[in-house]
Structure formats: structure tokens, C-alpha cells
Design a protein around this motif. Sequence first.
Motif, mmCIF file in Angstrom:
data_model
loop_
_atom_site.group_PDB
_atom_site.id
_atom_site.type_symbol
_atom_site.label_atom_id
_atom_site.label_comp_id
_atom_site.label_asym_id
_atom_site.label_seq_id
_atom_site.Cartn_x
_atom_site.Cartn_y
_atom_site.Cartn_z
ATOM 1 N N TYR A 12 8.008 3.555 -12.633
ATOM 2 C CA TYR A 12 6.910 4.117 -11.720
ATOM 3 C C TYR A 12 5.863 4.828 -12.708
ATOM 4 C CZ TYR A 12 8.118 3.001 -6.808
ATOM 5 O OH TYR A 12 8.504 2.507 -5.568
ATOM 6 N N ARG A 13 6.667 5.501 -13.516
ATOM 7 C CA ARG A 13 5.655 5.975 -14.683
ATOM 8 C C ARG A 13 4.833 5.289 -15.553
ATOM 9 N NH1 ARG A 13 10.368 9.884 -15.439
ATOM 10 N NH2 ARG A 13 9.682 12.147 -14.257
ATOM 11 N N ARG A 14 5.527 4.011 -15.956
ATOM 12 C CA ARG A 14 5.037 2.933 -16.628
ATOM 13 C C ARG A 14 3.796 2.362 -15.995
ATOM 14 N NH1 ARG A 14 10.346 2.593 -18.488
ATOM 15 N NH2 ARG A 14 10.725 0.599 -17.008
ATOM 16 N N CYS A 15 4.063 2.198 -14.623
ATOM 17 C CA CYS A 15 3.245 1.436 -13.879
ATOM 18 C C CYS A 15 1.862 2.286 -13.776
ATOM 19 C CB CYS A 15 3.809 1.276 -12.352
ATOM 20 S SG CYS A 15 2.785 0.354 -11.179
ATOM 21 N N ALA A 16 2.191 3.684 -13.394
ATOM 22 C CA ALA A 16 1.074 4.557 -13.409
ATOM 23 C C ALA A 16 0.328 4.727 -14.774
ATOM 24 C CB ALA A 16 1.513 5.880 -13.130
ATOM 25 N N GLN A 17 0.896 4.828 -15.926
ATOM 26 C CA GLN A 17 -0.001 4.611 -17.206
ATOM 27 C C GLN A 17 -0.741 3.314 -17.252
ATOM 28 O OE1 GLN A 17 3.442 5.242 -19.808
ATOM 29 N NE2 GLN A 17 3.741 7.545 -19.454
ATOM 30 N N ASN A 27 0.983 -1.225 0.156
ATOM 31 C CA ASN A 27 -0.068 0.032 -0.108
ATOM 32 C C ASN A 27 0.683 1.272 -0.099
ATOM 33 O OD1 ASN A 27 -2.624 1.603 2.012
ATOM 34 N ND2 ASN A 27 -2.388 1.283 -0.127
ATOM 35 N N THR A 28 2.264 1.380 -0.494
ATOM 36 C CA THR A 28 3.082 2.391 -0.611
ATOM 37 C C THR A 28 3.102 2.898 -2.028
ATOM 38 O OG1 THR A 28 4.805 1.197 -1.013
ATOM 39 C CG2 THR A 28 4.321 1.778 1.235
ATOM 40 N N CYS A 29 2.638 2.142 -3.219
ATOM 41 C CA CYS A 29 3.124 2.451 -4.653
ATOM 42 C C CYS A 29 1.762 2.331 -5.268
ATOM 43 C CB CYS A 29 4.219 2.198 -5.278
ATOM 44 S SG CYS A 29 4.509 0.486 -5.052
ATOM 45 N N ARG A 30 1.573 0.883 -5.701
ATOM 46 C CA ARG A 30 0.446 0.622 -6.803
ATOM 47 C C ARG A 30 -1.113 1.079 -6.347
ATOM 48 N NH1 ARG A 30 2.064 -5.488 -7.845
ATOM 49 N NH2 ARG A 30 2.589 -5.250 -5.768
ATOM 50 N N SER A 31 -1.517 0.673 -5.206
ATOM 51 C CA SER A 31 -2.789 0.880 -4.762
ATOM 52 C C SER A 31 -3.050 2.300 -4.494
ATOM 53 C CB SER A 31 -3.024 -0.124 -3.650
ATOM 54 O OG SER A 31 -2.324 0.090 -2.723
ATOM 55 N N PRO A 32 -2.036 3.026 -3.731
ATOM 56 C CA PRO A 32 -2.331 4.517 -3.631
ATOM 57 C C PRO A 32 -2.473 5.297 -4.916
ATOM 58 C CG PRO A 32 -0.127 3.814 -2.681
ATOM 59 C CD PRO A 32 -0.732 2.552 -3.193
ATOM 60 N N MET A 33 -1.268 4.939 -5.819
ATOM 61 C CA MET A 33 -1.624 5.635 -7.184
ATOM 62 C C MET A 33 -3.203 5.152 -7.734
ATOM 63 S SD MET A 33 2.203 5.533 -9.036
ATOM 64 C CE MET A 33 2.364 3.898 -9.149
#
Length: 374
Positions: free
Chosen positions: A353-358, A230-236
Motif C-alpha cells: 500500500y505504501r508503494r502504491c501511495a508513493q 473505491n476503497t484504496c487507490r482512488s480514495p488515496m
Amino acid sequence: MAARVIDVAKVEDLRDVVHQAVEVLTAGQLVAFPTETVYGVAARALDPRAVGRLLEAKGRRPGHALTLAVYSATQARDYVPDMSRLAQRLARRCWPGPLTLVLADSHPEGLSRRLPPEVQKAVCPQGTLGLRVPGHPLVLEVLRMTAGPLVLTSANRTGQPEARTAQQVLEALGEQLALILDDGPTRFGQPSAVVRVEGSRYTIVRPGVVPEQTLKRLASLLILFVCTGNTCRSPMAQALARKMLADRLGCPMENLEEAGVLVSSAGIAAVLGAQASPEAIEVMHEYGIDLRSHETQPVHETLIRHADYIFTMTRGHREAIVSQWPDAAERTMLLSPEGMDIADPIGGSLDRYRRCAQQIQRALEVRLQEVELP
């Protein structure tokens, strides 16, 4: 003859009390139970003579519906198979508890159609059915062991004050009852809230234990995103979904809750109260979203039970949820519509991280269209 009273606090094995109550109900007699709200009196819904005794004891006029008590929200759907998403939401979040739902009794396969005709007239005289799962272990255990549901109403004469103690039940209805289970004063001391649900709208028929503001929040849609920490993918995903939903509803992000939409995130292995990763914060800043106030939380039972849609980042996350909470299976799905895992960017570069957010954003563009908004 006055009712027999059992002081529950003095009983060594509560199973004996439950068995006695079941025997009395099966014999067609009336039993008064403690609930979390006020004392109630019950009859077996499959026994029209017992329900007739209940109506006579209450002095209830024809056309004034009695409530049907069932064991769980899942069982309630057997009686109202076409229960709306809003009704399912309130049932899942409030039961067992001090809420009575009044729903249209129109489905041809609803189990209410199998009740005796006299009982159908007593519980759904106006084409609606009142359902409740009481929040007291004694009643729930009796419901679990009794064939069919119970017809349940407050243990007082119609028009008289509700009974909050067994003594008040004895004074009001003692001659009409066979058994009273005394578990001391009830927890809340006031009736359940009665809420009528029609499609995606609800009306408070009778105020009760659940305050109006609490009910409004309980009626809100909750979308939950789940990853590992709960520090990167799910909060984004949470942040991007809030922005996209606000745009769809034409309101500022801070007004989403007022619009009846809650968006949250959690982690299968998250600690409580940590921050989002610096990279996730920076990438979300590029989207015009401030993620600095995010605090991590672990997945827990209440969050899963309240969530209407649970989107996981990987198949492993979904399996972990469904294995622990099987009832959430139909509400839990991969965020990726193609059924692909969204890889964890932790420890990677900012571009990763940018690619993950996209990838998350593309998935949300599809998934959020599937979400039924209030």
C-alpha cells in the motif's frame, strides 16, 4: 387571427406535435413553447423575416439581444469554438436546463457568422451571444429536427410579466403567433438565470431559477479519481490530491471547496457507503491525512458529466468509462503520465500500500500541474 393552440396532454403521439411545430417554423411563422422556466416564443434563426416578426411581436427595442437556443452543449461550441473551461463546465452541468450563458462572440469560425446579418444584429448586437439549451423535451425535439438553431425569447411583450401558462401567452401575443403548444403551467414559473462568462470569471446578469450559491458550486472545478472498488487507490489519490492542491492554493484542506475546487473519487464496481480499506487508512495516516470518514460510491452519469478531469488508475477503468460515456473521452486519462497502470494493492501487505501511495503521489505531482485551477 389568433394562434392555434394544441393541448399537449390530449395528443396521442407527441411526434405529430413536433412535426407541426417544425412545419410552422419552417414556413417562417412564430411558435410558443413551454419550457421548464416560462413559456417562450421562437423563430428559425436562419429566417430573417421570421426573426423580424419575433422582434415586432415582442416590441423589443434595438440592441437588446435575443437568445439563441441550441440542442446541446456540444452544438453550442460550434457557435463559440473558444468557449472557456468555465463556460464549458457550466454548459455541461446545467444544460438542458434553466441557465442562459452570455459569451464573447469573437471567434472567426463561430457558426453565428453564418446567420443572416439581420439575425446577427438581433442575437449579438453588443459582441456577445446568449446561448441556452432549454430543459423541455418538446423544444429539444423541435431543435433536433429543425435546420439551424432557434431564436428564443419569453412569450410576453417587453416589460410585461412572463407567461407561465398557454392562456397567458394567448392573451399577450395570440394575434402575432401561428401556434401555441400548451403543456400546462411551467415547472419553475420564473425566468432562467443569465450568466455572463469571461475567461475564468462569471457575472450574474439576471438572477433566475438557479440560486447564486448553487451556481457557485456548479462553477467549481471537479477532479475525479476512479479505480475499481473505491476503497484504496482512488480514495488515496483523492486524499493526496486534496492536500497537494490546498498547499498549492495556500489554504487549509477544508477550505478547498470555498476556493472553487472539488475533489472526489468513485469505483467502476463500487458499492455505496463502504469504508476505505484499513491499510489505506493507515498509510494515509502516515501522510497526516484522516481517511476514516471516506464512503465509497459507484461511478454514475451525473458524476462523469460534472467532472472536469477524470483520472483512472488503469487503462481498463478508462475504457469502461469511455465506452459508457463517449462524451467524457477528452476529459478522461490515466493518472500515470507514463501511461502505466497503477496496480491494485488490495489483499497485499502494508508496504505494498505504501508503494502504491508513493506511485500515486509521483503521478499527482505531474498531473496536478496540468490542471487549470480557478
